[in-house]
Motif scaffolding. Structure first.
Motif, PDB file in Angstrom:
ATOM      1  N   LYS A 232      -1.843  -2.197  -1.204  1.00 55.39           N
ATOM      2  CA  LYS A 232      -1.882  -3.554  -1.746  1.00 55.39           C
ATOM      3  C   LYS A 232      -3.261  -3.971  -2.245  1.00 55.39           C
ATOM      4  CE  LYS A 232       1.282  -7.009  -0.027  1.00 55.39           C
ATOM      5  NZ  LYS A 232       1.613  -7.718   1.207  1.00 55.39           N
ATOM      6  N   MET A 233      -4.316  -3.451  -1.638  1.00 55.13           N
ATOM      7  CA  MET A 233      -5.687  -3.826  -1.978  1.00 55.13           C
ATOM      8  C   MET A 233      -5.869  -5.341  -1.913  1.00 55.13           C
ATOM      9  SD  MET A 233      -7.373  -1.021  -2.557  1.00 55.13           S
ATOM     10  CE  MET A 233      -8.791  -1.238  -3.612  1.00 55.13           C
TER      11      MET A 233
ATOM     12  N   TYR B  85      -6.032   3.702  -8.740  1.00 55.14           N
ATOM     13  CA  TYR B  85      -5.879   4.901  -9.546  1.00 55.14           C
ATOM     14  C   TYR B  85      -7.259   5.424  -9.870  1.00 55.14           C
ATOM     15  CZ  TYR B  85      -5.080   7.512 -13.890  1.00 55.14           C
ATOM     16  OH  TYR B  85      -5.067   8.461 -14.867  1.00 55.14           O
TER      17      TYR B  85
ATOM     18  N   PRO C  96     -13.313  -4.814  -3.651  1.00 52.82           N
ATOM     19  CA  PRO C  96     -12.024  -5.495  -3.852  1.00 52.82           C
ATOM     20  C   PRO C  96     -11.613  -5.649  -5.312  1.00 52.82           C
ATOM     21  CG  PRO C  96     -13.345  -6.675  -2.251  1.00 52.82           C
ATOM     22  CD  PRO C  96     -14.223  -5.607  -2.832  1.00 52.82           C
ATOM     23  N   ALA C  97     -12.536  -5.452  -6.251  1.00 51.53           N
ATOM     24  CA  ALA C  97     -12.193  -5.640  -7.654  1.00 51.53           C
ATOM     25  C   ALA C  97     -11.371  -4.488  -8.234  1.00 51.53           C
ATOM     26  CB  ALA C  97     -13.451  -5.838  -8.485  1.00 51.53           C
ATOM     27  N   ILE C  98     -11.060  -3.493  -7.420  1.00 47.64           N
ATOM     28  CA  ILE C  98     -10.194  -2.419  -7.906  1.00 47.64           C
ATOM     29  C   ILE C  98      -8.737  -2.843  -7.700  1.00 47.64           C
ATOM     30  CG2 ILE C  98      -9.470  -0.028  -7.486  1.00 47.64           C
ATOM     31  CD1 ILE C  98     -12.084  -0.190  -9.040  1.00 47.64           C
ATOM     32  N   SER C  99      -7.908  -2.572  -8.698  1.00 49.31           N
ATOM     33  CA  SER C  99      -6.522  -3.042  -8.703  1.00 49.31           C
ATOM     34  C   SER C  99      -5.707  -2.465  -7.549  1.00 49.31           C
ATOM     35  CB  SER C  99      -5.842  -2.649 -10.005  1.00 49.31           C
ATOM     36  OG  SER C  99      -6.590  -3.117 -11.086  1.00 49.31           O
ATOM     37  N   ALA C 100      -4.593  -3.136  -7.280  1.00 47.02           N
ATOM     38  CA  ALA C 100      -3.641  -2.631  -6.296  1.00 47.02           C
ATOM     39  C   ALA C 100      -3.193  -1.235  -6.720  1.00 47.02           C
ATOM     40  CB  ALA C 100      -2.450  -3.567  -6.205  1.00 47.02           C
TER      41      ALA C 100
END
Lengths: 108, 151
Positions: free
Chosen positions: A29-30, A74, A67-71
């Motif tokens: 979920k990130m 990838y 946290p700025a990396i998407s759910a």
């Protein structure tokens, strides 16, 4: 949350010394720690904060994740294949859990 | 110094105006300043040069939740001509850090692709640190239609 499921794409074989592209994805979920729930309370941060890739025990690529990396983070990167062996991929969660997977590669 | 009630009221009001004015002073440049500080921390106080590093990002991102970005650095990836790490920063996010990639000789090439969140239209900055100590950076402006940080 369902257990994070890693998916990795590595070519089955390569020529010795070739540079190959590796694609990785892990379901997660990130949770950024910025969102609020219906009651207006901040949902605590829970992300994957580290990723590493090793080939036969040697570090190939690493990434510190914020946290700025998407759910479902990838990552695509390259690696040199000097010999046949095994790539090992490791993801580290904020809560300390470690998700691992590995892929073998042959040399033609 | 003695203050009566009037003066205290006046001072507080004045301070409040200042505080608001302080925030209003061009928020974009404040964010850039913050990013700059982070870059300096990463490079150890060195001003990054342009060139060598290429950051690829869409001009317009419809959904700020998943913005594909890729970064690559020209390098032989052996000896002294090596990229040690690349940091990605987003100036307009609540927290400018995005990710830091660490490369090794085994990487073959210094390139990586990922997907990131962008809160609003802003500059995305990539900074590369080489083994010989030199630093390079590249900036791309990404227009975001729907922000991706919840709220």
């Amino acid at each position: 949350m369902a257990k994070a499921k890693p998916r990795v794409k590595v070519p089955k074989s390569a020529k010795a010394g070739d540079v190959i592209t590796i694609k990785t994805l892990i379901s997660h979920k990130m949770e950024s720690g910025q969102r609020k729930d219906k009651a207006g309370k901040v949902i605590p941060r829970k992300i994957i904060n580290k990723f590493t890739c090793e080939f036969n025990g040697t570090r190939v690529f690493g990434c510190d994740i914020d946290p700025a990396i998407s759910a479902n983070p990838y990552l695509e990167f390259t690696a040199k294949v000097p010999e046949a062996g095994e790539f090992k991929f490791t993801w580290v969660d904020d809560d300390g859990s470690v998700y691992e997977t590995s892929k073998k590669i042959e040399v033609k | 110094m003695k203050l009566d009630r009037r003066q205290v009221l006046g001072l507080t009001a004045g301070a409040a105006v200042f505080a608001v004015a302080g925030i209003r002073v061009n928020p974009a440049s404040a964010a850039a300043e913050e990013t700059k500080k982070q870059v300096m921390e990463f490079t150890g106080g060195k001003e990054p040069a342009s060139g060598k590093i290429t950051l690829k990002a869409p001009e317009i991102a419809e959904n700020g939740n998943t913005v594909p970005i890729s970064v690559s650095v020209e390098s032989a990836m052996s000896g002294d001509d090596m990229v040690e790490s690349v940091m990605i920063l987003a100036e307009g996010n609540p927290n400018p850090d995005v990710a830091t990639f660490h490369f090794t000789e085994m990487s073959g090439e210094a390139s990586a692709t990922t997907r990131m969140r962008l809160a609003k239209t802003q500059n995305v900055v990539a900074v590369a640190k080489m083994k010989d100590g030199s630093v390079y950076s590249d900036t791309r402006l990404v227009k975001v239609t729907i922000g991706g940080c919840g709220g």
